[in-house]
Design a protein around this motif. Structure first.
Motif, PDB file in Angstrom:
ATOM      1  N   PRO A 290     -10.534  -1.917 -39.120  1.00 52.71           N
ATOM      2  CA  PRO A 290     -11.893  -2.228 -38.649  1.00 52.71           C
ATOM      3  C   PRO A 290     -11.986  -2.332 -37.121  1.00 52.71           C
ATOM      4  CG  PRO A 290     -10.840  -4.219 -39.442  1.00 52.71           C
ATOM      5  CD  PRO A 290      -9.868  -3.106 -39.716  1.00 52.71           C
ATOM      6  N   ALA A 291     -11.690  -1.242 -36.447  1.00 47.64           N
ATOM      7  CA  ALA A 291     -11.728  -1.234 -34.978  1.00 47.64           C
ATOM      8  C   ALA A 291     -13.171  -1.349 -34.490  1.00 47.64           C
ATOM      9  CB  ALA A 291     -11.090   0.043 -34.450  1.00 47.64           C
ATOM     10  N   THR A 292     -13.381  -2.211 -33.508  1.00 51.87           N
ATOM     11  CA  THR A 292     -14.723  -2.439 -32.972  1.00 51.87           C
ATOM     12  C   THR A 292     -14.622  -2.929 -31.542  1.00 51.87           C
ATOM     13  OG1 THR A 292     -16.706  -3.827 -33.144  1.00 51.87           O
ATOM     14  CG2 THR A 292     -14.683  -4.732 -34.062  1.00 51.87           C
ATOM     15  N   TYR A 293     -15.583  -2.535 -30.724  1.00 53.89           N
ATOM     16  CA  TYR A 293     -15.659  -3.041 -29.352  1.00 53.89           C
ATOM     17  C   TYR A 293     -16.475  -4.322 -29.262  1.00 53.89           C
ATOM     18  CZ  TYR A 293     -13.835   1.519 -27.922  1.00 53.89           C
ATOM     19  OH  TYR A 293     -13.055   2.633 -27.754  1.00 53.89           O
ATOM     20  N   ALA A 294     -17.154  -4.692 -30.337  1.00 52.14           N
ATOM     21  CA  ALA A 294     -17.961  -5.906 -30.312  1.00 52.14           C
ATOM     22  C   ALA A 294     -17.106  -7.165 -30.267  1.00 52.14           C
ATOM     23  CB  ALA A 294     -18.881  -5.951 -31.535  1.00 52.14           C
ATOM     24  N   ASN A 295     -15.818  -7.042 -30.554  1.00 53.98           N
ATOM     25  CA  ASN A 295     -14.954  -8.213 -30.666  1.00 53.98           C
ATOM     26  C   ASN A 295     -14.341  -8.601 -29.316  1.00 53.98           C
ATOM     27  OD1 ASN A 295     -12.178  -9.567 -32.147  1.00 53.98           O
ATOM     28  ND2 ASN A 295     -14.149  -9.876 -33.123  1.00 53.98           N
ATOM     29  N   PHE A 296     -15.182  -8.659 -28.293  1.00 47.02           N
ATOM     30  CA  PHE A 296     -14.739  -9.051 -26.957  1.00 47.02           C
ATOM     31  C   PHE A 296     -14.821 -10.572 -26.797  1.00 47.02           C
ATOM     32  CE2 PHE A 296     -19.272  -7.891 -26.694  1.00 47.02           C
ATOM     33  CZ  PHE A 296     -19.826  -9.054 -26.183  1.00 47.02           C
ATOM     34  N   LEU A 297     -14.146 -11.091 -25.769  1.00 49.96           N
ATOM     35  CA  LEU A 297     -14.152 -12.521 -25.455  1.00 49.96           C
ATOM     36  C   LEU A 297     -14.697 -12.730 -24.052  1.00 49.96           C
ATOM     37  CD1 LEU A 297     -13.270 -15.538 -26.013  1.00 49.96           C
ATOM     38  CD2 LEU A 297     -11.150 -14.940 -24.811  1.00 49.96           C
ATOM     39  N   VAL A 298     -15.703 -13.585 -23.929  1.00 54.28           N
ATOM     40  CA  VAL A 298     -16.230 -13.968 -22.625  1.00 54.28           C
ATOM     41  C   VAL A 298     -15.479 -15.204 -22.140  1.00 54.28           C
ATOM     42  CG1 VAL A 298     -18.283 -14.583 -21.307  1.00 54.28           C
ATOM     43  CG2 VAL A 298     -18.491 -13.114 -23.334  1.00 54.28           C
ATOM     44  N   ILE A 299     -14.938 -15.142 -20.923  1.00 49.88           N
ATOM     45  CA  ILE A 299     -14.296 -16.299 -20.302  1.00 49.88           C
ATOM     46  C   ILE A 299     -14.904 -16.507 -18.925  1.00 49.88           C
ATOM     47  CG2 ILE A 299     -12.157 -16.033 -21.617  1.00 49.88           C
ATOM     48  CD1 ILE A 299     -10.858 -14.835 -19.112  1.00 49.88           C
ATOM     49  N   ASN A 300     -14.457 -17.525 -18.220  1.00 53.20           N
ATOM     50  CA  ASN A 300     -14.988 -17.791 -16.892  1.00 53.20           C
ATOM     51  C   ASN A 300     -14.706 -16.609 -15.970  1.00 53.20           C
ATOM     52  OD1 ASN A 300     -15.739 -20.343 -17.774  1.00 53.20           O
ATOM     53  ND2 ASN A 300     -13.947 -21.360 -16.898  1.00 53.20           N
ATOM     54  N   GLY A 301     -15.754 -15.950 -15.540  1.00 45.72           N
ATOM     55  CA  GLY A 301     -15.616 -14.885 -14.560  1.00 45.72           C
ATOM     56  C   GLY A 301     -15.164 -13.547 -15.087  1.00 45.72           C
ATOM     57  N   ALA A 302     -14.961 -13.409 -16.391  1.00 45.84           N
ATOM     58  CA  ALA A 302     -14.425 -12.150 -16.921  1.00 45.84           C
ATOM     59  C   ALA A 302     -14.795 -11.989 -18.384  1.00 45.84           C
ATOM     60  CB  ALA A 302     -12.907 -12.097 -16.746  1.00 45.84           C
ATOM     61  N   VAL A 303     -14.589 -10.776 -18.885  1.00 45.17           N
ATOM     62  CA  VAL A 303     -14.704 -10.473 -20.308  1.00 45.17           C
ATOM     63  C   VAL A 303     -13.463  -9.698 -20.709  1.00 45.17           C
ATOM     64  CG1 VAL A 303     -16.072  -9.405 -22.133  1.00 45.17           C
ATOM     65  CG2 VAL A 303     -17.233 -10.319 -20.102  1.00 45.17           C
ATOM     66  N   LEU A 304     -12.777 -10.165 -21.748  1.00 48.07           N
ATOM     67  CA  LEU A 304     -11.625  -9.448 -22.297  1.00 48.07           C
ATOM     68  C   LEU A 304     -12.149  -8.488 -23.362  1.00 48.07           C
ATOM     69  CD1 LEU A 304      -8.919 -12.261 -22.700  1.00 48.07           C
ATOM     70  CD2 LEU A 304      -9.758 -11.116 -20.637  1.00 48.07           C
ATOM     71  N   VAL A 305     -11.967  -7.202 -23.138  1.00 46.87           N
ATOM     72  CA  VAL A 305     -12.569  -6.174 -23.978  1.00 46.87           C
ATOM     73  C   VAL A 305     -11.486  -5.429 -24.747  1.00 46.87           C
ATOM     74  CG1 VAL A 305     -13.983  -4.082 -24.001  1.00 46.87           C
ATOM     75  CG2 VAL A 305     -14.451  -5.890 -22.319  1.00 46.87           C
ATOM     76  N   PRO A 306     -11.586  -5.369 -26.083  1.00 46.38           N
ATOM     77  CA  PRO A 306     -10.596  -4.606 -26.845  1.00 46.38           C
ATOM     78  C   PRO A 306     -10.716  -3.117 -26.560  1.00 46.38           C
ATOM     79  CG  PRO A 306     -12.389  -5.312 -28.275  1.00 46.38           C
ATOM     80  CD  PRO A 306     -12.618  -5.972 -26.949  1.00 46.38           C
ATOM     81  N   THR A 307      -9.559  -2.462 -26.409  1.00 47.04           N
ATOM     82  CA  THR A 307      -9.522  -1.011 -26.249  1.00 47.04           C
ATOM     83  C   THR A 307      -8.517  -0.433 -27.246  1.00 47.04           C
ATOM     84  OG1 THR A 307      -7.856  -1.168 -24.490  1.00 47.04           O
ATOM     85  CG2 THR A 307     -10.178  -1.101 -23.806  1.00 47.04           C
ATOM     86  N   TYR A 308      -8.628   0.896 -27.464  1.00 47.45           N
ATOM     87  CA  TYR A 308      -7.865   1.522 -28.541  1.00 47.45           C
ATOM     88  C   TYR A 308      -7.229   2.840 -28.105  1.00 47.45           C
ATOM     89  CZ  TYR A 308     -10.511  -1.960 -31.105  1.00 47.45           C
ATOM     90  OH  TYR A 308     -11.053  -3.150 -31.525  1.00 47.45           O
TER      91      TYR A 308
END
Length: 354
Positions: A290-308
Motif C-alpha cells: 500500500p505505497a502512498t505519499y499521503a503518509n508524510f509526517l509534519v515536524i517543526n520546520g520540516a515535512v518527512l515525505v515517503p519516497t519509493y
C-alpha cells in the motif's frame, strides 16, 4: 478549553518505537534500522526525539554512534510487539491555544490498540503508554507565566482507536474513514452515529467528517485516513489521486476524490484540494504493497515525505506537499523497506504538541 491539535502546530517531541529482532522486521532488520536512523536524525535536529526500545542500551549506543545529539533524545525501555507508534501511541489534547510561546495543560489519552481489529498480537504495544507516561510527564517544558505544566493521563482503554485513523485541523474538525472505524473487531456493536458521538466527546471535537471511499491494496488497517487524505493549514486537504484507469485502485480513489469535492469547512466553504500522485505499484514478490505519499509526517520546520525510488512521482509528491507547507523543508525518506510491512513514515511516528 481542550483541543485536539493539528499536526502542524508547534511540537515538543516525536515518538519512534524501535524495530528489533523479535518483530516482523527481523529478515531486514539492518535495512529498517537505517531508515529509522534517517527519521531519528531529522527529528532530533528539530525537536525532542522519544524512542521506545526493547533494548534501550543497544539503541542508545547506536544512535550515539550515528552522531545523533543524545541530549535531544529520551530512550525509554519497554517490551514491544512491533513499531507502529502512530497507532499505539498517545493522542494528546492541549489547552487552547496550542502555542510554542507558552506552556499549556495537556491530557494524554490512552486508547486501546488491538492490532487493527485483532489481526496481530498487540498486548505489549497496548501497554507502552502506561509505561511511557511516567518517563515523559514531568519533562514537558514550561513557558513564561506558568510555574509548571499541567499534564494528565486519561485511560480510554474501553475504546479502540488508532492515531492513523483520524486527522485533526486543530479547530474542532476530525476527519476519518467509515471503512476503518466500522470494521470488525473494533468497537462493535456501536453504530456509526454512536462512534461519532464517542469521538466528539473523547477528542473534544465539534464535528466528524467521514470518508466512505478509498482503498489501497495490501492495507492492513482497513483504510486509515493517513494513507488517503491529510489535513493541512488554510482548510487544505491533500489526497491520494489516481489517473490510471488500469490501476485496480482507480475507481475507489476516484469515488473518494468526488466525495472530497462535496465536503465543506466549518465556515461552509469548499476545502482547498491538492492531489498527490499515486506511486507506480510496489510489490514484495507477488504481493502489492500500500505505497502512498499521503503518509508524510509534519515536524517543526520540516515535512518527512515517503519516497519509493520513483523519481518522477517522488518529485511531484514533494512539490505538492510543499504547496501545503510552503515554509517547511521537504525531507525525502526512502520508504521502500517500511512499506514491506504495509506502513510508511507517518505510521512509524507520533508527535506530541508543545
Amino acid at each position: 478549553m481542550m483541543i485536539f491539535p493539528a499536526e502542524w502546530n508547534r511540537q515538543w517531541a516525536v515518538q519512534l518505537t524501535w524495530p528489533h529482532a523479535e518483530t516482523d522486521w527481523k529478515p531486514y532488520l539492518e535495512e529498517i534500522t537505517h531508515t529509522y536512523l534517517e527519521m531519528a536524525r531529522a527529528i532530533a535536529a528539530r525537536e525532542l526525539l522519544i524512542v521506545v526500545a526493547q533494548d534501550a542500551e543497544a539503541v542508545s549506543a547506536r544512535l550515539a554512534s550515528e552522531g545523533i545529539d543524545m541530549s535531544r533524545v529520551i530512550v525509554h525501555a519497554c517490551p514491544t510487539n512491533d513499531t507502529w507508534a502512530r497507532d499505539h501511541g498517545f493522542l494528546v489534547l492541549a489547552e487552547e491555544p496550542a502555542s510554542g510561546d507558552a506552556c499549556s495543560a495537556k491530557q494524554f489519552l490512552d486508547f486501546k490498540f488491538n492490532g487493527w481489529g485483532e489481526k496481530f498480537e498487540a498486548d505489549k504495544d497496548n501497554a507502552i503508554n502506561r509505561s511511557l507516561f511516567a518517563t515523559i510527564s514531568d519533562r514537558y517544558p514550561c513557558g513564561s507565566g506558568m510555574s509548571e505544566p499541567t499534564v494528565g493521563y486519561q485511560s480510554h482503554l474501553d475504546f479502540v482507536l488508532e492515531g492513523g485513523s483520524i486527522e485533526s485541523d486543530g479547530k474542532g474538525t476530525v476527519l476519518t474513514t467509515s471503512c476503518c472505524l466500522l470494521a470488525p473487531n473494533r468497537n462493535q456493536p456501536l453504530t456509526r452515529s454512536q462512534i461519532e458521538e464517542q469521538l466528539k466527546a473523547r477528542l473534544q471535537a465539534k464535528r466528524i467528517l467521514w470518508i466512505d471511499h478509498g482503498h489501497l491494496t495490501g492495507d492492513d488497517t482497513d483504510g486509515h485516513i493517513d494513507t488517503l487524505v491529510r489535513m493541512a493549514p488554510d482548510d487544505t486537504l491533500l489526497y491520494m489521486g489516481c489517473d490510471d484507469p488500469r490501476d485496480e485502485q482507480f475507481d475507489d480513489l476516484k469515488a473518494m476524490e468526488a466525495q472530497l469535492k462535496t465536503l465543506l469547512t466549518a465556515d461552509g466553504k469548499p476545502f482547498r484540494l491538492l492531489k498527490l500522485p499515486s506511486p507506480s505499484p510496489v510489490y514484495d514478490e507477488e504481493e502489492r504493497l500500500p505505497a502512498t505519499y499521503a503518509n508524510f509526517l509534519v515536524i517543526n520546520g520540516a515535512v518527512l515525505v515517503p519516497t519509493y525510488a520513483q523519481p518522477g512521482t517522488d518529485r511531484e509528491a514533494l512539490r505538492v506537499i510543499q504547496q501545503a507547507f510552503p515554509d517547511r523543508e521537504m525531507i525525502p525518506i526512502d520508504s521502500r523497506t517500511i512499506i514491506r510491512q504495509h506502513g510508511s513514515v507517518h505510521c512509524c511516528t507520533m508527535q506530541f504538541p508543545l
